[in-house]
Design an enzyme around this catalytic site. Structure first.
Site, short mmCIF file in Angstrom:
data_model
loop_
_atom_site.label_atom_id
_atom_site.label_comp_id
_atom_site.label_asym_id
_atom_site.label_seq_id
_atom_site.Cartn_x
_atom_site.Cartn_y
_atom_site.Cartn_z
N ASP A 166 0.84 -1.21 0.00
CA ASP A 166 0.00 0.00 0.00
C ASP A 166 0.87 1.25 0.00
O ASP A 166 1.99 1.22 0.50
CB ASP A 166 -0.80 0.15 1.31
CG ASP A 166 -1.66 -1.02 1.60
OD1 ASP A 166 -1.97 -1.78 0.68
OD2 ASP A 166 -2.01 -1.16 2.79
N1 URA Z 1 -1.18 -5.86 4.03
C1 URA Z 1 -1.64 -4.60 3.99
O1 URA Z 1 -2.64 -4.27 4.59
N2 URA Z 1 -0.93 -3.70 3.27
C2 URA Z 1 0.20 -4.00 2.60
O2 URA Z 1 0.81 -3.14 1.97
C3 URA Z 1 0.66 -5.33 2.67
C4 URA Z 1 -0.06 -6.24 3.39
#
Ligand code: URA
Length: 244
Positions: free
Chosen positions: A111
């Site tokens: 993310d």
């Molecule tokens: N889980 C999440 O919530 N975000 C990420 O970037 C990776 C795993």
């Protein structure tokens, strides 16, 4: 025997310019193999692993050949996408690499607000091997939570019964190691959308900060600052598939 390719095609596919621009560079003596100018852009060149050390363009060693795999320390605030607005992970790489063919892609995504170990490759087969559920490549995340842990979370995640909002299949078991009241590490082999954030939402908490520090048997190097990357060698790529 190593594959041979035309010099102009090789350099155009590495992003050095159009074939015509590469012909001009060659005529100007700016492309050298073992120190000797290569004036014929149509010459066939053997794609040996030592080529980047032997071939120079405008006095710089050749970029890594196709089959490239990078480990990037992703900072918070950049997006794993080729086309969204705002800063992108590809903007952290040399400009020329944006014109590579085959292109570099991220291996899965982190993310925008997650930092840590992100792999990029131009090798589609390698990408699929890493993300394939069969490979069972584990990913470890360091998690900072908004509220103190209750104490039952490790068992709830290990049980393999936790359902995420809007899904109809429980998560595979997740290993959680508690560090203190609001910090833990989780190791998972699945990669569902926003999995870690949604997992803790399902447990009644909220993820404030998320950082991935290990993929398979490969750790984010402690001396690699956020925003920088390394080219992985064969041994490190093999480590991705080794148990941590
Ligand atoms: N889980 C999440 O919530 N975000 C990420 O970037 C990776 C795993």
């Amino acid at each position: 025997m190593s594959k041979a390719v035309r010099l102009d095609k090789l350099l155009a596919n590495l992003g050095y310019g159009s074939r015509r621009e590469i012909q001009t560079l060659a005529r100007m003596g700016e492309i050298r193999l073992d120190g000797e100018a290569l004036s014929d852009a149509g010459a066939r060149i053997a794609l040996t692993p030592d080529l980047p050390a032997r071939l120079s363009v405008e006095d710089e060693p050749l970029d890594p050949l196709p089959g490239l795999c990078l480990l990037l320390h992703k900072p918070v605030g950049v997006t794993c996408s080729h086309k969204e607005a705002g800063p992108l992970v590809y903007g952290l790489l040399p400009d020329r690499w944006r014109h590579r063919d085959p292109p570099l892609s991220t291996v899965g995504r982190l993310d925008k607000n997650t930092s840590g170990l992100l792999l990029l490759t131009d090798d589609g087969a390698l990408l699929h091997r890493i993300i394939s559920p069969k490979a069972n490549v584990a990913k470890r995340y360091r998690v900072a939570l908004a509220r103190p842990l209750r104490g039952d979370e490790e068992a709830a995640l290990a049980a393999g019964t936790l359902m995420l909002d809007g899904e109809d299949r429980p998560l595979l078991p997740v290993v959680m190691e508690t560090q203190d009241a609001t910090h833990c590490a989780v190791t998972l082999t699945e990669g569902r959308y926003h999995q870690v954030r949604r997992m803790f939402a399902a447990l009644g908490n909220h993820v404030e900060a998320l950082h991935r520090d290990r993929v398979g048997g490969l750790d984010l190097p402690g001396d690699l600052p956020a925003g920088e990357f390394r080219v992985l060698g064969e041994t490190e790529i093999a480590a991705l598939f080794a148990a941590a």
